[in-house]
Design a protein around this motif. Sequence first.
Motif, PDB file in Angstrom:
ATOM      1  N   LYS A 151       0.830  -1.211   0.000  1.00 54.93           N
ATOM      2  CA  LYS A 151       0.000   0.000   0.000  1.00 54.93           C
ATOM      3  C   LYS A 151       0.859   1.252   0.000  1.00 54.93           C
ATOM      4  O   LYS A 151       0.523   2.250  -0.647  1.00 54.93           O
ATOM      5  CB  LYS A 151      -0.956   0.012   1.191  1.00 54.93           C
ATOM      6  CG  LYS A 151      -1.900   1.204   1.166  1.00 54.93           C
ATOM      7  CD  LYS A 151      -3.040   1.073   2.152  1.00 54.93           C
ATOM      8  CE  LYS A 151      -3.988   2.255   2.034  1.00 54.93           C
ATOM      9  NZ  LYS A 151      -5.174   2.139   2.903  1.00 54.93           N
ATOM     10  N   VAL A 152       1.972   1.224   0.730  1.00 54.58           N
ATOM     11  CA  VAL A 152       2.897   2.367   0.729  1.00 54.58           C
ATOM     12  C   VAL A 152       3.386   2.619  -0.693  1.00 54.58           C
ATOM     13  O   VAL A 152       3.406   3.766  -1.159  1.00 54.58           O
ATOM     14  CB  VAL A 152       4.088   2.125   1.673  1.00 54.58           C
ATOM     15  CG1 VAL A 152       5.092   3.283   1.562  1.00 54.58           C
ATOM     16  CG2 VAL A 152       3.618   1.997   3.115  1.00 54.58           C
ATOM     17  N   SER A 153       3.767   1.563  -1.379  1.00 56.00           N
ATOM     18  CA  SER A 153       4.238   1.700  -2.765  1.00 56.00           C
ATOM     19  C   SER A 153       3.147   2.262  -3.663  1.00 56.00           C
ATOM     20  O   SER A 153       3.391   3.140  -4.499  1.00 56.00           O
ATOM     21  CB  SER A 153       4.697   0.346  -3.308  1.00 56.00           C
ATOM     22  OG  SER A 153       5.812  -0.135  -2.587  1.00 56.00           O
ATOM     23  N   GLU A 154       1.936   1.766  -3.480  1.00 57.03           N
ATOM     24  CA  GLU A 154       0.807   2.239  -4.286  1.00 57.03           C
ATOM     25  C   GLU A 154       0.571   3.731  -4.095  1.00 57.03           C
ATOM     26  O   GLU A 154       0.302   4.463  -5.052  1.00 57.03           O
ATOM     27  CB  GLU A 154      -0.447   1.452  -3.887  1.00 57.03           C
ATOM     28  CG  GLU A 154      -1.700   1.852  -4.636  1.00 57.03           C
ATOM     29  CD  GLU A 154      -2.917   1.100  -4.125  1.00 57.03           C
ATOM     30  OE1 GLU A 154      -4.019   1.665  -4.180  1.00 57.03           O
ATOM     31  OE2 GLU A 154      -2.763  -0.048  -3.661  1.00 57.03           O
ATOM     32  N   LEU A 155       0.704   4.203  -2.847  1.00 56.05           N
ATOM     33  CA  LEU A 155       0.435   5.609  -2.542  1.00 56.05           C
ATOM     34  C   LEU A 155       1.600   6.537  -2.870  1.00 56.05           C
ATOM     35  O   LEU A 155       1.392   7.687  -3.300  1.00 56.05           O
ATOM     36  CB  LEU A 155       0.094   5.761  -1.051  1.00 56.05           C
ATOM     37  CG  LEU A 155      -1.251   5.244  -0.577  1.00 56.05           C
ATOM     38  CD1 LEU A 155      -1.333   5.307   0.939  1.00 56.05           C
ATOM     39  CD2 LEU A 155      -2.400   6.046  -1.191  1.00 56.05           C
ATOM     40  N   MET A 156       2.836   6.038  -2.686  1.00 52.52           N
ATOM     41  CA  MET A 156       3.967   6.959  -2.657  1.00 52.52           C
ATOM     42  C   MET A 156       5.048   6.742  -3.709  1.00 52.52           C
ATOM     43  O   MET A 156       5.829   7.654  -3.989  1.00 52.52           O
ATOM     44  CB  MET A 156       4.640   6.898  -1.268  1.00 52.52           C
ATOM     45  CG  MET A 156       3.695   7.106  -0.095  1.00 52.52           C
ATOM     46  SD  MET A 156       2.807   8.698  -0.146  1.00 52.52           S
ATOM     47  CE  MET A 156       4.158   9.849  -0.035  1.00 52.52           C
ATOM     48  N   THR A 170      13.261  13.188   0.414  1.00 52.19           N
ATOM     49  CA  THR A 170      13.138  13.622  -0.975  1.00 52.19           C
ATOM     50  C   THR A 170      13.025  12.470  -1.983  1.00 52.19           C
ATOM     51  O   THR A 170      12.989  12.714  -3.188  1.00 52.19           O
ATOM     52  CB  THR A 170      14.343  14.497  -1.370  1.00 52.19           C
ATOM     53  OG1 THR A 170      15.556  13.764  -1.127  1.00 52.19           O
ATOM     54  CG2 THR A 170      14.360  15.790  -0.575  1.00 52.19           C
ATOM     55  N   ASP A 171      12.959  11.223  -1.497  1.00 46.96           N
ATOM     56  CA  ASP A 171      12.808  10.114  -2.444  1.00 46.96           C
ATOM     57  C   ASP A 171      12.171   8.912  -1.750  1.00 46.96           C
ATOM     58  O   ASP A 171      12.174   8.808  -0.520  1.00 46.96           O
ATOM     59  CB  ASP A 171      14.157   9.725  -3.067  1.00 46.96           C
ATOM     60  CG  ASP A 171      15.164   9.288  -2.024  1.00 46.96           C
ATOM     61  OD1 ASP A 171      15.085   8.136  -1.560  1.00 46.96           O
ATOM     62  OD2 ASP A 171      16.030  10.108  -1.657  1.00 46.96           O
ATOM     63  N   PHE A 172      11.637   8.015  -2.552  1.00 46.35           N
ATOM     64  CA  PHE A 172      10.897   6.863  -2.042  1.00 46.35           C
ATOM     65  C   PHE A 172      11.783   5.919  -1.242  1.00 46.35           C
ATOM     66  O   PHE A 172      11.365   5.375  -0.215  1.00 46.35           O
ATOM     67  CB  PHE A 172      10.249   6.122  -3.202  1.00 46.35           C
ATOM     68  CG  PHE A 172       9.430   4.943  -2.778  1.00 46.35           C
ATOM     69  CD1 PHE A 172       8.224   5.122  -2.112  1.00 46.35           C
ATOM     70  CD2 PHE A 172       9.861   3.649  -3.045  1.00 46.35           C
ATOM     71  CE1 PHE A 172       7.464   4.022  -1.719  1.00 46.35           C
ATOM     72  CE2 PHE A 172       9.106   2.550  -2.659  1.00 46.35           C
ATOM     73  CZ  PHE A 172       7.910   2.737  -1.996  1.00 46.35           C
ATOM     74  N   SER A 173      13.021   5.727  -1.681  1.00 46.05           N
ATOM     75  CA  SER A 173      13.933   4.827  -0.984  1.00 46.05           C
ATOM     76  C   SER A 173      14.188   5.298   0.451  1.00 46.05           C
ATOM     77  O   SER A 173      14.172   4.501   1.391  1.00 46.05           O
ATOM     78  CB  SER A 173      15.252   4.729  -1.755  1.00 46.05           C
ATOM     79  OG  SER A 173      16.178   3.932  -1.058  1.00 46.05           O
ATOM     80  N   SER A 174      14.410   6.606   0.616  1.00 48.27           N
ATOM     81  CA  SER A 174      14.632   7.167   1.961  1.00 48.27           C
ATOM     82  C   SER A 174      13.389   7.036   2.820  1.00 48.27           C
ATOM     83  O   SER A 174      13.470   6.782   4.027  1.00 48.27           O
ATOM     84  CB  SER A 174      15.033   8.638   1.852  1.00 48.27           C
ATOM     85  OG  SER A 174      16.245   8.777   1.148  1.00 48.27           O
ATOM     86  N   LEU A 175      12.230   7.195   2.204  1.00 46.20           N
ATOM     87  CA  LEU A 175      10.979   7.047   2.947  1.00 46.20           C
ATOM     88  C   LEU A 175      10.830   5.624   3.466  1.00 46.20           C
ATOM     89  O   LEU A 175      10.474   5.419   4.634  1.00 46.20           O
ATOM     90  CB  LEU A 175       9.793   7.400   2.044  1.00 46.20           C
ATOM     91  CG  LEU A 175       8.413   7.184   2.661  1.00 46.20           C
ATOM     92  CD1 LEU A 175       8.208   8.071   3.879  1.00 46.20           C
ATOM     93  CD2 LEU A 175       7.315   7.427   1.625  1.00 46.20           C
TER      94      LEU A 175
END
Length: 258
Positions: A151-156, A170-175
């Motif tokens: 779900k995180v991947s789907e949203l972000m 500033t990026d998905f990997s860091s999140l």
Amino acid sequence: MKINKSAARVMDILMILSKQNEPLSVSQLSRELGAPKSSTFEILCTMVDRGFLEFDENVKTYKPGIKLFEVGASYLNNTDLTKEARPYLERLVKRTGETAFLATESNGDIVYLDKVEAPSSIRTTATLGTRNPMYVTGLGKALLAAYSDEKVSELMENREFIQVTSNSITDFSSLMKNIKEIRQRGYSIVNRENEEDVYCIAAPIWDYTNQPIAAMSIAGLVTRMSEDKAQEYAVYLTEAAMSLSKRLGFKQNQLFLH
């Protein structure tokens, strides 16, 4: 699905005015809508007549009316979550002397449902009904960490990460790395990521279906939030989040299940 153009424009007008946070003229609204001035004017007149907008005769501008507030207030009053959470927020404010928030997720953003302030607390820019990106808010990251990775991947994953402050993710990997830390820690921390002077601690709220439905937080000035105090407040916060979740029928004994 068939969309009624006039109804859609009514909702677009309300969204434009809520985001601008200031009265707008018919010319400004028609330009924002990409619609003819004449048809925009007719819709505005109807909305004024029904009380959903107010018209200032002196400066010829429109702003949200009292009827819109009544509808919003009715929604909040009939939302069990808001009613149930209010005592917990008030208790957190009393114990910490800081601001407490309740928020939920909508289309990858956080929407604020309630806010309780202490007299000496920080005044943040967040107000009821406003939105903020999930990746720079404690509330948002607490909910993301409660969601599944899918779900995180789907949203972000395909979202644009705008750097709000020098501390913003500033990026998905860091999140995703941060989300892993939150799950291990048991609560989220935002240190000057959305507002330069604000430190926030947040935890998710779950319902009887064992789904994360909201989050609550404590926010205060960075200069007042020592490491010891932050840890103390985190205990209060996670206890409140778990207690409220249990009241809503949550059956597990930890706030992060993934």
